[in-house]
Every structure is written in C-alpha cells, then in structure tokens.
Design a protein around this motif. Structure first.
Motif, PDB file in Angstrom:
ATOM      1  N   LEU A  13       0.561  -1.140   0.231  1.00 37.77           N
ATOM      2  CA  LEU A  13       0.355  -0.184  -0.025  1.00 37.77           C
ATOM      3  C   LEU A  13       0.820   0.971   0.023  1.00 37.77           C
ATOM      4  N   LEU A  24       2.209   3.953  10.351  1.00 36.59           N
ATOM      5  CA  LEU A  24       1.555   3.977  10.551  1.00 36.59           C
ATOM      6  C   LEU A  24      -0.393   3.207   9.723  1.00 36.59           C
ATOM      7  N   TYR A  25      -0.010   2.790   8.156  1.00 35.65           N
ATOM      8  CA  TYR A  25      -0.773   2.137   7.871  1.00 35.65           C
ATOM      9  C   TYR A  25      -0.276   0.946   7.727  1.00 35.65           C
TER      10      TYR A  25
ATOM     11  N   LYS B  12      -6.054   1.727  -4.329  1.00 40.17           N
ATOM     12  CA  LYS B  12      -4.895   2.525  -2.900  1.00 40.17           C
ATOM     13  C   LYS B  12      -5.648   3.268  -1.811  1.00 40.17           C
ATOM     14  N   ILE B  15      -8.362   2.005  -0.168  1.00 35.88           N
ATOM     15  CA  ILE B  15      -8.118   1.914   1.377  1.00 35.88           C
ATOM     16  C   ILE B  15      -7.389   2.458   2.413  1.00 35.88           C
ATOM     17  N   LYS B  16      -7.020   3.765   1.445  1.00 33.00           N
ATOM     18  CA  LYS B  16      -6.287   4.657   2.878  1.00 33.00           C
ATOM     19  C   LYS B  16      -6.808   5.743   3.491  1.00 33.00           C
ATOM     20  N   LEU B  19      -8.934   3.070   5.713  1.00 31.00           N
ATOM     21  CA  LEU B  19      -8.042   2.556   7.114  1.00 31.00           C
ATOM     22  C   LEU B  19      -7.764   4.518   8.181  1.00 31.00           C
ATOM     23  N   SER B  20      -7.595   5.139   6.866  1.00 31.76           N
ATOM     24  CA  SER B  20      -7.443   6.747   7.738  1.00 31.76           C
ATOM     25  C   SER B  20      -8.666   6.931   8.631  1.00 31.76           C
ATOM     26  N   ALA B  22     -10.261   4.489  10.611  1.00 26.91           N
ATOM     27  CA  ALA B  22      -9.815   3.554  11.383  1.00 26.91           C
ATOM     28  C   ALA B  22      -8.595   4.285  12.687  1.00 26.91           C
ATOM     29  N   LEU B  23      -7.961   4.617  12.025  1.00 30.06           N
ATOM     30  CA  LEU B  23      -6.613   5.580  12.563  1.00 30.06           C
ATOM     31  C   LEU B  23      -7.812   6.786  13.673  1.00 30.06           C
ATOM     32  N   ALA B  25     -10.511   7.108  14.234  1.00 28.28           N
ATOM     33  CA  ALA B  25     -11.439   6.639  15.533  1.00 28.28           C
ATOM     34  C   ALA B  25     -10.348   5.849  16.803  1.00 28.28           C
ATOM     35  N   ASN B  26      -9.137   5.197  16.505  1.00 28.68           N
ATOM     36  CA  ASN B  26      -8.230   4.525  17.401  1.00 28.68           C
ATOM     37  C   ASN B  26      -7.858   5.804  17.614  1.00 28.68           C
ATOM     38  N   ALA B  27      -7.461   6.928  17.159  1.00 28.93           N
ATOM     39  CA  ALA B  27      -6.589   8.242  17.895  1.00 28.93           C
ATOM     40  C   ALA B  27      -7.231   8.714  19.212  1.00 28.93           C
ATOM     41  N   PRO B  41       2.042   4.359  17.059  1.00 24.51           N
ATOM     42  CA  PRO B  41       3.735   5.070  16.070  1.00 24.51           C
ATOM     43  C   PRO B  41       3.377   6.573  16.590  1.00 24.51           C
ATOM     44  N   ALA B  43       3.177   8.671  14.374  1.00 21.89           N
ATOM     45  CA  ALA B  43       2.310   9.577  13.207  1.00 21.89           C
ATOM     46  C   ALA B  43       1.133   9.737  13.521  1.00 21.89           C
ATOM     47  N   LEU B  44      -0.013   8.357  14.188  1.00 25.35           N
ATOM     48  CA  LEU B  44      -0.891   8.662  14.882  1.00 25.35           C
ATOM     49  C   LEU B  44      -1.657   9.677  15.450  1.00 25.35           C
ATOM     50  N   LYS B  46      -1.291  12.630  14.528  1.00 22.89           N
ATOM     51  CA  LYS B  46      -2.382  14.142  13.629  1.00 22.89           C
ATOM     52  C   LYS B  46      -3.366  13.247  13.310  1.00 22.89           C
ATOM     53  N   PHE B  47      -3.741  12.561  13.754  1.00 25.94           N
ATOM     54  CA  PHE B  47      -5.515  12.079  13.250  1.00 25.94           C
ATOM     55  C   PHE B  47      -6.228  12.718  15.132  1.00 25.94           C
TER      56      PHE B  47
END
Lengths: 199, 51
Positions: A13, A24-25, B12, B15-16, B19-20, B22-23, B25-27, B41, B43-44, B46-47
């Motif tokens: 990806l 991150l992904y 792609k 999908i990203k 996934l963003s 999900a990120l 929601a998790n952040a 990580p 970088a999380l 920024k979410f």
C-alpha cells in the motif's frame, strides 16, 4: 500471523511513501484485521451457542464503554485472543444460566451488581495502557465521555429490565460487568507494577 | 487525452481513506477495544482531535 499480513499489506500500500507512513498504515491494518477477527469469533461463538443476539449485544455494550474507559491489555496478541474467547464463552454460559434460573429477584440482584460496576467505571475510568499513553486533556475528556456512556447504558438496561426485554438487557448487564472487570485488572496490574519497583 | 489514474492507484487511495477512518477512531479513544493494544506509531498524533 496478523502482524505478518499487516506488514506485507502495508508495504504494498505504501510502496512510494516514507517509513513513518508505512508504520502508520501497518498499525491501521493490524488494528482493523484484529478487530474484525475478534468480531467474527464473537459471532461464531454466538452461533455455536445459539445466542447470536446476546453475543452481539454483549460485545457491543462492552466495546462502547471500553473504547473510552480503557483497562487491562494482554502482553501478547495470543493471550489477548484466548482471554477474549474464554470470557465470551463464560459470559454466554452465564447468560444461559440466568435464563434457566430467571426470577425478578435475580434480575434485581444483577442490576444491583451492574450499578456497582457502573459506579466503579464512573470513578476509575479512563485507565491508559502502556502502549498508548494519554495526556491530561485526553484523560479529562474521556472521563466525561465514559461517565455519560456508562450512565446511559445503565439507564437503558434498567428500562429494558422493566419492560421485560431480557434478551437485550442481560447481555448489556454482562457487558458492564466485563468493563468493570478489565478496569479492575488494569488497576491491579498498575499496583503490582508500582510495588515491584518500590521493593 | 486525459491522464487517468490506474485502477490500482485508485484502489490504494480508497483503502488508505478507509484505514484513515480506523486511525482517526483509534487516535480519539483510549485504545483498542480488543484486549491487546499494539504500540502506537508517533504519526498517529496527527489524527487526534485534541491537541
């Protein structure tokens, strides 16, 4: 195994991205796949026990509170999965036992214990995990969110108990029990960890 | 002639985006609802809605 799939999927990806984006992904794929795997397991257990509605309602009410309350986290994904499966089986067996010995007195006792668990969650949550620490702003916000959610969930289960909708009410009660249990486990874990360093 | 993105690139990107969600929601929660929380990580951040 999920870690391996996440890693490979993320590398495809994020082929043209930097290392930070890749990590991150990879994390995103990992938590999505793990979550889906757990949900599928819960659904499967519900089907095996012929208690699909109870299984879904229990897990739903548990997730709703846990998302913000936090609590115990296993050290490895395998332990996590085993714990979740064992607890789900125990809860479904307990719900079946409640149905078998159902009475108004039993329901009142269950609601009373639920109230104690809800109060415990109300006072203790949120509890952060070592892998995802929370700052003060987050703790204060999630504390308010959890208090609202647990109050609403308790009130909702009480109304359902009054209306006689046990098929939804009892799994919700067990969802609150589980949240209380994982918070208690985390509290004990923190206490034991602190004591290990003091002695 | 317009340059059309290949399907794989579009997939792609889709999908990203998923996934963003999900990120995000998790952040903006105390962690995973499953009993295992992997290390987050950096970088999380920024979410996160709260900064």
């Amino acid at each position: 195994m999920i870690k391996l799939i996440s890693s490979k999927a993320a590398s495809i990806l994020c082929r043209d991205d930097d290392k930070e984006t890749l990590e991150l992904y990879e994390y995103a794929i990992y938590i999505t796949l793990s979550g889906l795997f757990h949900i599928l397991t819960v659904l499967l257990l519900g089907i095996c026990f012929n208690m699909l509605i109870e299984s879904v309602v229990f897990y739903g009410s548990f997730i709703l509170i846990r998302k913000f309350a936090g609590g115990y986290h296993a050290k490895t994904p395998t332990r996590c999965y085993l714990f979740s499966v064992l607890v789900s089986i125990a809860v479904l067996c307990s719900i079946r036992a409640v149905y078998a010995f159902y009475s108004i007195h039993l329901l009142v006792c269950l609601l009373f214990v639920e109230l104690i668990c809800a109060l415990f969650v109300f006072l203790i949550a949120p509890l952060q995990s070592d892998n995802k620490p929370l700052d003060e702003k987050e703790i204060n916000l999630y504390k308010k969110v959890v208090r609202v959610i647990v109050s609403v969930v308790f009130a909702f289960s009480s109304v359902l108990a009054y209306l006689g909708i046990e098929i939804v009410c009892i799994p919700i009660i067990f969802g609150v029990y589980m949240c209380g249990l994982v918070l208690l486990m985390r509290k004990v874990q923190i206490y034991l960890y602190k004591n290990r360093f003091l002695h | 002639m317009k340059n059309k993105k290949p399907i794989s690139t579009q997939m792609k990107s889709g999908i990203k985006k998923g996934l963003s969600v999900a990120l995000k929601a998790n952040a903006n929660s105390s962690g995973c609802y499953i009993i295992y929380q992997p290390k987050v990580p950096k970088a999380l951040d920024k979410f996160k809605g709260i900064k």
